[in-house]
Design a protein around this motif. Structure first.
Motif, short mmCIF file in Angstrom:
data_model
loop_
_atom_site.label_atom_id
_atom_site.label_comp_id
_atom_site.label_asym_id
_atom_site.label_seq_id
_atom_site.Cartn_x
_atom_site.Cartn_y
_atom_site.Cartn_z
N LEU A 68 43.07 45.40 32.70
CA LEU A 68 41.97 46.37 32.63
C LEU A 68 41.77 46.93 34.04
CD1 LEU A 68 39.99 47.35 30.50
CD2 LEU A 68 38.41 45.59 31.21
N ARG A 69 41.90 48.24 34.18
CA ARG A 69 41.75 48.83 35.51
C ARG A 69 40.54 49.76 35.55
NH1 ARG A 69 47.68 49.56 38.36
NH2 ARG A 69 48.12 47.34 38.34
N VAL A 70 39.39 49.15 35.72
CA VAL A 70 38.16 49.94 35.71
C VAL A 70 37.24 49.58 36.85
CG1 VAL A 70 37.96 50.50 33.28
CG2 VAL A 70 37.30 48.24 34.06
N ASN A 75 41.30 51.23 39.89
CA ASN A 75 40.35 51.80 38.94
C ASN A 75 40.88 53.14 38.44
OD1 ASN A 75 38.24 52.88 37.55
ND2 ASN A 75 36.68 52.32 39.06
N ASP A 76 41.28 53.19 37.18
CA ASP A 76 41.88 54.41 36.63
C ASP A 76 40.97 55.12 35.64
OD1 ASP A 76 44.15 54.12 38.16
OD2 ASP A 76 45.17 52.88 36.67
N LEU A 77 39.69 54.68 35.60
CA LEU A 77 38.75 55.22 34.61
C LEU A 77 38.71 56.75 34.59
CD1 LEU A 77 36.62 54.37 32.51
CD2 LEU A 77 34.93 54.46 34.31
N TYR A 85 49.01 59.25 30.73
CA TYR A 85 49.65 57.95 30.99
C TYR A 85 48.83 56.96 31.80
CZ TYR A 85 50.89 60.46 35.27
OH TYR A 85 50.83 61.19 36.42
N HIS A 86 47.54 57.23 32.08
CA HIS A 86 46.70 56.21 32.71
C HIS A 86 45.65 55.75 31.71
CE1 HIS A 86 48.19 57.45 36.74
NE2 HIS A 86 47.97 56.17 37.00
N HIS A 87 45.59 54.45 31.50
CA HIS A 87 44.61 53.89 30.57
C HIS A 87 43.71 52.91 31.30
CE1 HIS A 87 47.16 55.68 27.64
NE2 HIS A 87 48.18 54.96 28.04
#
Ligand code: ATP
Ligand code: MG
Length: 905
Positions: A68-70, A75-77, A85-87
């Protein structure tokens, strides 16, 4: 076409064939690692191995990690939905070498899998390597660059070097890190999304969507110390990460990750329930909403499954933000009712096989999501209106910025996370005064801040190789002889000289009988002593395999190498009782409420025990009674408690309960209750994976009572209970109170309840009478209203009379409004008062203002939610009731703003 499921297996099988052990993903909510909110890379679960704190069980591993990158470093939010392609949530496929193979094999195998097994054309692939960094004193990675052309058919011109930002991987501010080599794919010139950007040149790492990163091969060689230094590690590791969603898009020949079978089921279902069509365009509002929802719901399912729950801080707040964002995007598709929870089964359906836990917890996850959606839904529409007003106002302003105050009100009253406000502002080309917002937030935090526990000695620990402590004695001894190996202070681990006497330190011994905090059970307190010195242990914790006795020298001095005697505090006996009772409680809850009850957390201390578990609603009095009785019956039966260390599979076969999401080694300790004299674990009625300390026989628990049952978040209940001496003290105190009351009220104890009941009734009647008598008289209300008129603001000839009355009756307040209308001639009036927690708001408008577009009914309707209420009425006169008197002033401020806005426009 290969399915995502096949592709995941092909990756795992490829490395299994090369002697890699498959290791399941660690939970997305890291257990026991407070330095990280959520797992953000495959390497997180192997961090202690890289640091040399524990040794690996196998030299090579392969896995698919839930990431999870948030938050934090990764942080890809903001990217989600805007690109393909970023989740926030994604699966990271990885292969690992723990001081086994290194760069050559990592590069060769990645190439083999991509180009031979998956048949990606080699001339679409590019490799990057580390160019070195002066500030960190790091040389370029010539070795990796050379290997690309040696062990693969990659031509030298497609191997390019980049600096630290792109090719030096770090998971956070501290921890293991190293240079990396990334594999990028060229998706073709038509995929560039930066053609209009002056000076843009299509190439790797130039920011456009033509080249995307597929796989990162990290060569872990350093540890980033908290002071910023890079310290070399004693061994070398390979840590790779490839995004499954991206690989699937390439292999399924799709233009976007969202077009693959990892997202389409969600998008299709969303289309079905909204009637909107997904057309896969970037920059299109509707399509974007589809993508954000599909992305966010995956994050929610995985994070909540692994134990996160929406709340106002830390992890919980991140989850709340994601949910509210998704909910807001739902509005774009016309969804005004809760809908996210309906998507849960869709995800379980296609990912439940690879991640069994989401299947097991689906019901809990739905409950949590739905109840959070319901509560946000209540304020969302109103908040969107407030946002609209704020946006209009800021459009007129010079710097096109939504004020920090507005953003804060949206956050505080309507639950709009700042990033949501920013996002909505950006959609209208507006900015948000985040500096002011942060200042207001900080002020609020300051008010709420409570003393926080500092863990300062541990902060220096990341780079030390700590000794292993033999600690099996904790299961059978309360005291033992031992030897001081060293200590930890702010400078790290020391093993020579005298133990400092002024500051708190962590003593390390060669063996110990102290229990280090784990599995909810608190760490032991106690004493470490020699003939003429004493050390008081306040807390015991474990770092990797080292037990740290935190505390202070109280008398004399100690020295590394010295022999000592260590004694655990008497609290240990009470802790054991509470721990075994916690196991009985879990069993009794499952007997009473069903097997779906699952532990969410626990606290086992000397004074009480607490048990958190999943259950959708409050327990009834009968259920609580039954639970208590079941536990008490077992205590009276005085059954034995036994334990055994077993291979994990065997323990699972015997039906032992594991803590959800917890990572266990290959051998586990199982604590069993009621196994009988032959100690056959399979016969026990309660079997749990547990490393804690327990009583030998149930009888010594000495009683059990639940003193509280409450909700701690949606779908999660908490029971607090007492045993042993804690229970005795409680009962003693309670009976003392009863005796005292009986003397005070002059009735025998058996008549107490009736007597108190009568008193309460009498009291109610009296206070009613009193209130009637003291309620402001008509003339009081009139004079307060006149004061408001005298001091009110005016726009042109119109008076804006907004204010509070001390308690009034509705009739009197109405009379006051009529009076004010007559006196002021042109007036917008809003009066609010609080009658014993019940809020009343009344509004009145003179006809000339109604012609200007104002309406008493509208004003009241708009501000009522602020006081948790509702209401309305005619344009001339309207009324609302509410439940939150603390917010009356906020509501009145909002009323003034609405009125002014209309009069000024
Ligand atoms: P990018 O530069 O594309 O953001 P990254 O450098 O942040 O990627 P790494 O931290 O090296 O990525 O992670 C390893 C792999 O995980 C990447 O090569 C990519 O395939 C995948 N990945 C990283 N971030 C995401 C994300 N937000 N969504 C989907 N996949 C991702
Ligand atoms: Mg990234």
């Amino acid at each position: 076409m290969r399915s995502a499921k096949q592709i995941r297996s092909e990756f795992i099988d490829f490395f299994r064939d090369k002697s890699h052990e498959f290791v399941p993903s660690s939970p997305i909510v890291p257990i026991g690692d407070e330095s990280l909110l959520f797992a953000n890379a495959g390497m997180n679960q192997f961090k202690d191995i890289f640091l040399g704190l524990v040794s690996p069980e196998y030299p090579r591993a392969v896995n698919s990690q839930k990431c999870l990158r948030v938050s934090g470093k990764h942080n890809d939010l903001e990217q989600v939905g805007r690109d393909t392609y970023h989740h926030t949530f994604f699966e990271m496929l990885g292969n690992w070498s723990f001081d086994d193979y290194f760069k050559a094999e990592a590069i060769e195998w990645a190439w083999e899998l991509l180009t031979k097994v998956w048949q990606i054309e080699p001339d679409r692939l590019w490799a990057t390597v580390f160019a070195g960094d002066k500030a960190d004193g790091l040389p370029p990675d010539g070795e990796a660059a050379g290997l690309w052309t040696k062990v693969t058919s990659m031509p030298a011109e497609r191997v390019i070097a980049f600096g630290k930002k792109d090719n030096f991987w770090e998971m956070g501010e501290t921890g293991p890190c190293g240079p990396c080599s990334e594999i990028h794919i060229d998706l073709g010139p038509d995929r560039c999304d930066m053609q209009d950007v002056p000076g843009h040149e299509c190439r790797v790492n130039a920011g456009c969507a033509r080249y995307i990163e597929l796989w990162n091969l990290v060569f872990i060689q350093y540890n980033r110390h908290p002071d910023g230094r890079l310290l070399p590690l004693s061994a070398k590791y390979v840590d790779t990460g490839a995004g499954l969603e991206r690989i699937v898009a390439v292999l399924q020949n799709k233009k976007s990750n969202y077009d693959t079978d990892l997202f389409m089921p969600i998008i299709d279902y969303t289309a079905e329930i909204t009637g909107h069509k997904y057309t896969a365009r970037l920059g299109n509002k509707t399509d974007n909403a589809f993508r954000v929802i599909a992305d966010h719901i995956r994050s929610l399912v995985f994070a909540i499954t692994d134990g996160a729950t929406p709340s106002n801080e830390g992890r919980g707040y991140v989850i709340r933000r994601i949910l509210r964002r998704a909910s807001r995007f739902g509005r774009e598709l016309g969804l005004h009712e809760p809908f996210l929870y309906k998507l849960v089964p869709v995800i379980v359906n296609y990912l439940g096989e690879a991640f069994g836990e989401i299947k097991e917890r689906a019901e809990h996850v739905s409950t949590v999501i739905e109840s959070e959606e319901v509560s946000f839904g209540r304020t969302l529409d109103r908040g969107l209106e407030i946002f609209g007003t704020a946006a209009k106002r800021s459009k007129k302003s010079k710097d096109k910025t939504i004020s920090g105050e507005d953003a804060f009100q949206l956050y505080d009253t309507y639950g709009f996370p700042l990033d949501l406000t920013e996002l909505m502002a950006a959609e209208r080309n507006l900015k948000v005064d985040t500096a002011k917002f942060t200042e207001l937030m900080e002020q609020q935090r300051e008010r709420a801040r409570s003393a926080q526990k500092s863990d300062s000695i541990m902060a220096a620990l990341t780079d030390t190789e700590l000794p292993v402590t033999a600690d099996v004695h904790k299961y059978h001894a309360d005291s033992c002889d031992s030897k001081i190996v060293g200590w930890i202070d702010k400078g790290g681990f020391r093993s020579k000289g005298f133990v400092p006497t002024d500051d708190e330190v962590g003593l390390i011994l060669d063996k110990t009988c102290f229990y280090a905090e784990a599995g909810g059970q608190v760490g032991d307190c106690g004493i470490i002593e020699s003939e003429d010195a004493r050390f008081i242990v306040k807390e015991t914790i474990k770092v990797a395999n080292c037990v740290v006795h935190q505390g202070k020298v109280a008398e004399g001095s100690f020295d590394a190498g010295q022999n000592v005697r260590i004694i655990v505090s008497k609290d240990r006996a009470a802790i054991k009782k509470n721990h075994t009772a916690t196991h009985l409680l879990q069993w009794a809850l499952q007997e009473t409420l069903g097997k779906s009850v699952a532990q969410q957390g626990s606290y086992v201390g000397p004074d009480y025990l607490r048990f958190d578990f999943t259950y959708p609603k409050a327990l009834t009095a009968e259920q609580l009674k039954q639970v208590e009785e079941l536990v008490r019956e077992k205590i009276i039966e005085d059954l034995p408690v036994t334990w055994a260390v077993l291979p994990k599979d065997k323990a699972q076969q015997l039906g032992a309960m594991a803590l959800f999401g917890e990572k266990y080694g290959s051998e586990v300790r199982v604590v069993a209750v009621g196994a009988g004299s032959d100690a056959r674990i399979e016969d026990a009625f309660s079997k749990e994976f547990c490393g804690g300390t327990h009583v030998d026989k149930l009888g010594s628990i000495g009683g059990f009572k639940i003193i509280k049952e409450e909700s701690i978040s949606a779908g999660v209940r908490r029971i607090t209970a007492l045993t042993g001496q804690g229970l005795n003290d409680y009962l003693e105190k309670a009976s003392g109170i009863v005796d005292e009351l009986s003397v005070m009220l002059k009735v025998p104890t058996e008549d107490l309840v009736e007597r108190v009941g009568q008193l309460i009734k009498d009291n109610k009647e009296l206070s009613k009478k009193l209130k009637k008598a003291s309620r402001a008289s008509g003339s009081d209300v009139m004079s307060q209203a006149r004061d408001l008129l005298e001091n009110c603001e005016k726009i042109g000839d119109s008076s804006i009379i907004v204010g509070r009355l001390s308690t009034a009756s509705i009739e009197h307040a109405r009379e006051a409004i009529d009076m004010l209308k007559k006196k002021a001639k042109s007036a917008a009036i809003v009066l609010g008062f609080d009658d014993d927690g019940k809020v009343t708001i009344l509004a009145g408008m003179t006809n000339d203002l109604i012609e200007k577009g104002l309406s008493a009914g509208e004003v009241v309707k708009n501000i009522a939610p602020i006081v948790d209420g509702g209401g309305g009425g005619r344009p001339q006169m309207a009324q609302a009731g509410g439940k939150n008197p603390g917010k009356i002033d906020d509501a009145l401020i909002q009323a003034t703003e609405i009125i002014k806005e209309k009069l000024n426009s």
